[in-house]
Design an enzyme around this catalytic site. Structure first.
Site: not given
Length: 187
Positions: A48, A66, A121, A123, A144
């Site tokens: 993201s 990341q 969150d 998303r 992840t």
């Protein structure tokens, strides 16, 4: 959910040569960065957008590190980065900066979002399995720490989960602690 798919273009980077394609969903242009030769079971990073971490290299979060980790690994071993335009866990850049201000006053990331009237969150990962199907991929090695991403893949088989562990520092320690303890990240 409908989306449009752009043409494919070359994207040479400091990590290696990639290709790039955009998936336009409503008013958001998401990006898919991938290697020329995809392995049968490719490495996948669902990332993201984080302007502060990805571009400005903020150490307040682990996002930029990341992304760097994923680009290096994928350039070497083959795969795809799905870059979703969902800044600030889905609250947008303007609100993210306001959340940062609350964080400066000792609110954690969840509390800061809630002070602004948002959930922890917002998303959405619904487009991810559709993108993978466009690439004819049904088995992946997913990079992840986020269990929500593992659960958002529908019938895409995760053959292996690769942790993306970034060292903590004084600026991101509390952030990483909240991700682990309150959001259930596998850290």
């Amino acid at each position: 959910m409908s989306y449009q798919i752009s043409n494919i273009a070359k994207l040479p980077t400091q990590y290696g040569n990639f290709k790039i394609q955009s998936f336009k969903e409503k008013d958001l242009d998401h990006f898919v960065i991938f290697t020329e030769d995809l392995p049968l079971v490719p490495f996948i990073r669902i990332h993201s957008e984080c302007l502060t971490g990805d571009v400005f290299k903020s150490i307040k979060c682990d996002c930029g590190e990341q992304l760097d980790f994923a680009m290096k690994k994928i350039a070497k071993e083959g795969g795809i980065i799905i870059y979703l335009r969902q800044e600030g866990r889905g609250i947008g850049l303007f609100n993210k900066v306001n959340a940062y201000s609350f964080q400066d006053h000792r609110f954690n990331t969840i509390e800061a979002n809630e002070k602004l009237g948002f959930k922890a969150d917002l998303r959405n990962f619904d487009l991810v399995p559709k993108i993978l199907k466009e690439f004819r991929i049904n088995k992946i090695k997913l990079m992840t720490n986020n269990p929500r991403k593992l659960n958002a893949l529908g019938d895409i088989e995760v053959v292996e989960r690769i942790p993306v562990l970034i060292s903590s520092c004084e600026y991101n320690y509390e952030y990483l602690k909240v991700k682990k303890e309150e959001l259930g990240h596998l850290l």
